[in-house]
Design an enzyme around this catalytic site. Structure first.
Site, short mmCIF file in Angstrom:
data_model
loop_
_atom_site.label_atom_id
_atom_site.label_comp_id
_atom_site.label_asym_id
_atom_site.label_seq_id
_atom_site.Cartn_x
_atom_site.Cartn_y
_atom_site.Cartn_z
N HIS A 127 1.57 4.57 -2.77
CA HIS A 127 1.74 6.02 -2.64
C HIS A 127 3.01 6.51 -3.34
O HIS A 127 3.01 7.57 -3.97
CB HIS A 127 1.79 6.42 -1.15
N HIS A 148 0.83 -1.20 0.00
CA HIS A 148 0.00 0.00 0.00
C HIS A 148 0.88 1.26 0.00
O HIS A 148 0.63 2.20 -0.76
CB HIS A 148 -0.93 -0.01 1.22
N GLU A 149 1.91 1.26 0.84
CA GLU A 149 2.80 2.42 0.89
C GLU A 149 3.55 2.58 -0.44
O GLU A 149 3.79 3.70 -0.89
CB GLU A 149 3.77 2.32 2.06
ZN LIG Z 1 -2.20 5.27 2.56
#
Ligand SMILES: [Zn+2]
Length: 232
Positions: A104, A100-101
């Site tokens: 980003h 998930h990171e």
């Molecule tokens: Zn996030």
């Protein structure tokens, strides 16, 4: 109690309950899948490095950060920081958070528009979060006509907070869907493992939805307070 004469306080209670339910759910889901080790055995840190490399991103470093749920990507220093629970763990939950990171970091590398808008909104949202309630309280305390100006200014500033949280939704959902896809594409997780990871990331995304709901209830409360003040 002093505050209870104000019936709009019930909105604060509802908002708190929504937030508590969302964070209880993510904690429950995370701890469940933190106990499920992935077949590949890659840790969160290894998974993050592999995904970044797979995406051709070589200027982002992966570091360890202390604390619980402190995982984040810092676009200014181009560092992806993973918490103790994520960094060295090879659970399907840990690699999910790491991926998930990475989502980003990829958004940042590709200039994903909602991320840019969100970044631009940070200062005004911080201002709104700090000043909106004090302005409303001042407005309620001073004389009627000039008081309304303070109350309206407080409400407008609070709208900036709501807007910020709304723009956060596509950023978070998109980071999770990118991360999830890359986990299977790059061979870190099998499909059935990714289905478990998806549950963790979906529960985490719901906390952002809960924040939006809580803020909308607060906004509604401010509007009700302003209206009853107008009527008096
Ligand atoms: Zn996030």
């Amino acid at each position: 109690m002093f505050y209870w004469w104000d019936p709009t306080y019930i909105l604060v209670v509802i908002a708190a309950l929504i937030s508590m339910a969302a964070s209880a759910r993510v904690n429950r889901t995370y701890s469940r899948y933190a106990g499920v080790r992935s077949t590949s055995g890659m840790t969160g840190a290894e998974a993050a490095r592999r995904i970044l490399q797979y995406q051709g991103i070589y200027d982002v470093s992966v570091e360890r950060v202390a604390g619980n749920l402190t995982d984040h990507y810092d676009p200014r220093s181009k560092v992806l920081r993973l918490s103790d629970a994520t960094f060295g763990s090879s659970s399907v939950a840990a690699v999910g958070v790491a991926a998930h990171e990475c989502g980003h970091a990829i958004q940042d590398a590709q200039g994903y528009a909602p991320l840019k808008i969100r970044g631009a909104l940070v200062p005004v949202a911080n201002l709104g979060a700090t000043l909106s309630w004090p302005l409303v309280l001042i407005g309620l305390l001073i004389s009627r006509n000039s008081g309304m100006i303070f109350i309206k200014a407080g409400i407008i500033l609070f709208c900036a907070v709501v807007l910020f949280q709304l723009v956060t939704l596509p950023v978070e959902f998109n980071a999770s869907s990118r991360g999830l896809r890359l986990l299977t594409e790059s061979g870190i997780l099998y499909q059935d493992e990714a289905a478990q990871t998806k549950k963790v990331l979906s529960a985490a995304a719901m906390t952002y939805v809960a924040s939006v709901a809580a803020s909308l209830l607060q906004l509604l409360r401010l509007l009700l307070i302003a209206r009853s003040r107008n009527r008096d």
